[in-house]
Design a protein around this motif. Structure first.
Motif, PDB file in Angstrom:
ATOM      1  N   PHE A   1       0.814  -1.212   0.000  1.00 36.59           N
ATOM      2  CA  PHE A   1       0.000   0.000   0.000  1.00 36.59           C
ATOM      3  C   PHE A   1       0.852   1.268   0.000  1.00 36.59           C
ATOM      4  O   PHE A   1       0.367   2.346  -0.324  1.00 36.59           O
ATOM      5  CB  PHE A   1      -0.921   0.028   1.225  1.00 36.59           C
ATOM      6  N   CYS A   2       2.118   1.157   0.369  1.00 37.98           N
ATOM      7  CA  CYS A   2       2.985   2.332   0.502  1.00 37.98           C
ATOM      8  C   CYS A   2       3.440   2.814  -0.873  1.00 37.98           C
ATOM      9  O   CYS A   2       4.062   2.070  -1.632  1.00 37.98           O
ATOM     10  CB  CYS A   2       4.184   1.994   1.380  1.00 37.98           C
ATOM     11  N   ALA A   3       3.139   4.084  -1.187  1.00 40.19           N
ATOM     12  CA  ALA A   3       3.568   4.682  -2.449  1.00 40.19           C
ATOM     13  C   ALA A   3       4.688   5.689  -2.231  1.00 40.19           C
ATOM     14  O   ALA A   3       5.507   5.910  -3.124  1.00 40.19           O
ATOM     15  CB  ALA A   3       2.394   5.368  -3.150  1.00 40.19           C
ATOM     16  N   VAL A   4       4.729   6.306  -1.043  1.00 44.98           N
ATOM     17  CA  VAL A   4       5.732   7.325  -0.736  1.00 44.98           C
ATOM     18  C   VAL A   4       6.131   7.188   0.727  1.00 44.98           C
ATOM     19  O   VAL A   4       5.289   6.931   1.594  1.00 44.98           O
ATOM     20  CB  VAL A   4       5.183   8.750  -0.984  1.00 44.98           C
ATOM     21  N   ALA A   5       7.427   7.362   1.012  1.00 46.29           N
ATOM     22  CA  ALA A   5       7.927   7.409   2.385  1.00 46.29           C
ATOM     23  C   ALA A   5       8.681   8.722   2.567  1.00 46.29           C
ATOM     24  O   ALA A   5       9.493   9.103   1.717  1.00 46.29           O
ATOM     25  CB  ALA A   5       8.828   6.222   2.691  1.00 46.29           C
ATOM     26  N   ILE A   6       8.396   9.413   3.678  1.00 53.26           N
ATOM     27  CA  ILE A   6       9.088  10.660   4.017  1.00 53.26           C
ATOM     28  C   ILE A   6       9.984  10.391   5.214  1.00 53.26           C
ATOM     29  O   ILE A   6       9.529   9.852   6.227  1.00 53.26           O
ATOM     30  CB  ILE A   6       8.092  11.783   4.358  1.00 53.26           C
ATOM     31  N   PHE A   7      11.248  10.775   5.116  1.00 49.35           N
ATOM     32  CA  PHE A   7      12.193  10.569   6.217  1.00 49.35           C
ATOM     33  C   PHE A   7      12.892  11.878   6.530  1.00 49.35           C
ATOM     34  O   PHE A   7      13.288  12.619   5.617  1.00 49.35           O
ATOM     35  CB  PHE A   7      13.230   9.506   5.843  1.00 49.35           C
ATOM     36  N   ASN A   8      13.012  12.184   7.848  1.00 54.44           N
ATOM     37  CA  ASN A   8      13.721  13.394   8.240  1.00 54.44           C
ATOM     38  C   ASN A   8      14.872  13.058   9.182  1.00 54.44           C
ATOM     39  O   ASN A   8      15.041  11.915   9.614  1.00 54.44           O
ATOM     40  CB  ASN A   8      12.771  14.418   8.880  1.00 54.44           C
ATOM     41  N   SER A   9      15.656  14.069   9.508  1.00 51.14           N
ATOM     42  CA  SER A   9      16.860  13.868  10.313  1.00 51.14           C
ATOM     43  C   SER A   9      16.554  13.457  11.741  1.00 51.14           C
ATOM     44  O   SER A   9      17.430  12.962  12.454  1.00 51.14           O
ATOM     45  CB  SER A   9      17.698  15.148  10.317  1.00 51.14           C
ATOM     46  N   ALA A  10      15.319  13.655  12.198  1.00 53.42           N
ATOM     47  CA  ALA A  10      14.935  13.280  13.560  1.00 53.42           C
ATOM     48  C   ALA A  10      14.620  11.795  13.676  1.00 53.42           C
ATOM     49  O   ALA A  10      14.294  11.318  14.765  1.00 53.42           O
ATOM     50  CB  ALA A  10      13.742  14.107  14.012  1.00 53.42           C
ATOM     51  N   GLY A  11      14.687  11.072  12.565  1.00 52.87           N
ATOM     52  CA  GLY A  11      14.390   9.644  12.592  1.00 52.87           C
ATOM     53  C   GLY A  11      12.918   9.327  12.444  1.00 52.87           C
ATOM     54  O   GLY A  11      12.476   8.241  12.828  1.00 52.87           O
ATOM     55  N   ASP A  12      12.136  10.271  11.889  1.00 52.78           N
ATOM     56  CA  ASP A  12      10.712  10.039  11.648  1.00 52.78           C
ATOM     57  C   ASP A  12      10.507   9.467  10.257  1.00 52.78           C
ATOM     58  O   ASP A  12      11.123   9.924   9.281  1.00 52.78           O
ATOM     59  CB  ASP A  12       9.922  11.347  11.783  1.00 52.78           C
ATOM     60  N   CYS A  13       9.629   8.487  10.157  1.00 50.91           N
ATOM     61  CA  CYS A  13       9.293   7.856   8.876  1.00 50.91           C
ATOM     62  C   CYS A  13       7.790   7.917   8.697  1.00 50.91           C
ATOM     63  O   CYS A  13       7.032   7.374   9.506  1.00 50.91           O
ATOM     64  CB  CYS A  13       9.771   6.398   8.865  1.00 50.91           C
ATOM     65  N   PHE A  14       7.338   8.605   7.643  1.00 45.77           N
ATOM     66  CA  PHE A  14       5.920   8.753   7.345  1.00 45.77           C
ATOM     67  C   PHE A  14       5.606   7.991   6.061  1.00 45.77           C
ATOM     68  O   PHE A  14       6.298   8.145   5.058  1.00 45.77           O
ATOM     69  CB  PHE A  14       5.540  10.223   7.166  1.00 45.77           C
ATOM     70  N   LYS A  15       4.550   7.173   6.077  1.00 46.25           N
ATOM     71  CA  LYS A  15       4.137   6.400   4.897  1.00 46.25           C
ATOM     72  C   LYS A  15       2.826   6.939   4.355  1.00 46.25           C
ATOM     73  O   LYS A  15       1.916   7.256   5.105  1.00 46.25           O
ATOM     74  CB  LYS A  15       4.003   4.925   5.268  1.00 46.25           C
ATOM     75  N   LYS A  16       2.729   6.989   3.005  1.00 40.24           N
ATOM     76  CA  LYS A  16       1.549   7.541   2.343  1.00 40.24           C
ATOM     77  C   LYS A  16       1.061   6.606   1.256  1.00 40.24           C
ATOM     78  O   LYS A  16       1.852   5.976   0.578  1.00 40.24           O
ATOM     79  CB  LYS A  16       1.871   8.918   1.736  1.00 40.24           C
ATOM     80  N   ARG A  17      -0.265   6.540   1.104  1.00 43.28           N
ATOM     81  CA  ARG A  17      -0.898   5.773   0.032  1.00 43.28           C
ATOM     82  C   ARG A  17      -1.153   6.675  -1.174  1.00 43.28           C
ATOM     83  O   ARG A  17      -0.976   7.889  -1.120  1.00 43.28           O
ATOM     84  CB  ARG A  17      -2.253   5.207   0.486  1.00 43.28           C
ATOM     85  N   LEU A  18      -1.592   6.040  -2.260  1.00 44.04           N
ATOM     86  CA  LEU A  18      -2.089   6.798  -3.403  1.00 44.04           C
ATOM     87  C   LEU A  18      -3.529   7.235  -3.130  1.00 44.04           C
ATOM     88  O   LEU A  18      -4.289   6.502  -2.507  1.00 44.04           O
ATOM     89  CB  LEU A  18      -2.078   5.927  -4.667  1.00 44.04           C
ATOM     90  N   PRO A  19      -3.949   8.405  -3.643  1.00 45.19           N
ATOM     91  CA  PRO A  19      -3.065   9.409  -4.253  1.00 45.19           C
ATOM     92  C   PRO A  19      -2.431  10.269  -3.163  1.00 45.19           C
ATOM     93  O   PRO A  19      -3.073  10.586  -2.183  1.00 45.19           O
ATOM     94  CB  PRO A  19      -4.026  10.222  -5.119  1.00 45.19           C
ATOM     95  N   PHE A  20      -1.164  10.646  -3.330  1.00 46.23           N
ATOM     96  CA  PHE A  20      -0.530  11.535  -2.372  1.00 46.23           C
ATOM     97  C   PHE A  20      -0.714  12.980  -2.828  1.00 46.23           C
ATOM     98  O   PHE A  20      -0.814  13.280  -4.014  1.00 46.23           O
ATOM     99  CB  PHE A  20       0.941  11.198  -2.161  1.00 46.23           C
ATOM    100  N   SER A  21      -0.799  13.895  -1.871  1.00 48.69           N
ATOM    101  CA  SER A  21      -1.193  15.270  -2.179  1.00 48.69           C
ATOM    102  C   SER A  21      -0.236  16.291  -1.576  1.00 48.69           C
ATOM    103  O   SER A  21       0.648  15.954  -0.783  1.00 48.69           O
ATOM    104  CB  SER A  21      -2.616  15.526  -1.657  1.00 48.69           C
TER     105      SER A  21
END
Length: 280
Positions: free
Chosen positions: A114-134
């Motif tokens: 289901f994961c289409a996009v992953a966002i990662f930052n320097s704080a060690g946070d990982c955010f997962k997004k489905r389609l459609p991403f906005s």
């Protein structure tokens, strides 16, 4: 009401996103907004094409087959990520992990169909997004790295619900050709037998491709049964709000470690309400 004689133009419309407001952002769903000298520039990430070449604001669509959710064949080797610095898609996260590494975030998204996009930052946070991403945006002020999943081989195609690749096709052809050439004397016996086995195997694989979690057609969202929603809301006991065509109830998903959710129930089963509900 009348038009105001004065107006406010944000210095960078790509960054002027209000979370919680619907829509795909300045450039539409699955697209990225970058501020140029003459205004915003809309771009499609790798693996995506513009829905309308004459209107970049309409967003982008996938040009590859989505990842299979079949646990027996996750197809992780057929997908990769486009890395984009200073890029983000605010809002719309369906999972958030803290204190993880970039490699862990990347692998987790790769293993999740289901994961289409992953966002990662320097704080060690990982955010997962489905389609459609906005709300896609690219700017030097954005402190985040975006990993956009895409298919390595655009020639991958599906037939009758089964995922078939060129690699599998080539392996089958080599196997059949080797058997036929190894013994020309028994060709008339082996050919019908091999044909039968190949066809039976293909149909058997098609029959086994069942997604573990049904999804709403064209939306990549998990589909719950009425009984599951009835149980989650304690038979629609606690009402949160009411609209013209639906009522919203509070619910708790037992399958998602007790997460609280809002469940909307249509008051009338008419086609217009159903289409409006899915669009919302």
């Amino acid at each position: 009401m009348a038009w105001s004689t004065s107006s406010f133009v944000p210095p960078n419309i790509c960054l002027s996103i209000v979370e919680g407001v619907g829509g795909g952002g300045a450039c539409g769903f699955n697209s990225l907004c970058r501020l140029g000298d003459e205004g915003p520039i809309c771009e499609c990430p790798n693996g995506y094409n513009s829905i309308d070449p004459n209107d970049a604001l309409r967003g982008c669509k996938q040009n590859f087959v989505p990842q299979s959710c079949d646990q027996a064949s996750p197809e992780t080797d057929l997908f990769d990520f486009q890395e984009m610095q200073n890029t983000n898609f605010p809002g719309g996260d369906y999972e958030h992990f803290q204190g993880v590494t970039e490699d862990w975030c990347r692998q987790n998204c790769l293993d999740d169909c289901f994961c289409a996009v992953a966002i990662f930052n320097s704080a060690g946070d990982c955010f997962k997004k489905r389609l459609p991403f906005s709300n896609g945006m690219i700017d030097s002020s954005v402190i985040a790295k975006t990993l956009i999943k895409f298919g390595k081989d655009n020639s991958t195609f599906r037939s009758g619900g089964g995922a078939i690749t060129k690699k599998k096709d080539n392996s089958t052809l080599i196997l059949v050709g080797s058997v036929l050439l190894s013994s020309s004397g028994v060709l008339n016996i082996l050919l019908p037998l091999i044909t039968y086995l190949v066809v039976s195997r293909v149909y058997s694989r098609k029959a086994k491709v069942i997604q573990p979690h049904p999804v709403m057609s064209g939306m990549n969202l998990k589909d719950f049964t009425y009984e599951e929603l009835k149980k989650a809301t304690n038979e629609f006991k606690e009402e949160l709000g009411r609209g013209a065509s639906a009522t919203v109830f509070k619910g708790v998903l037992a399958s998602d470690t007790g997460r609280c959710v809002a469940i909307k129930r249509l008051d009338a089963k008419v086609r217009e309400n159903d289409l409006e509900f899915k669009a919302e």
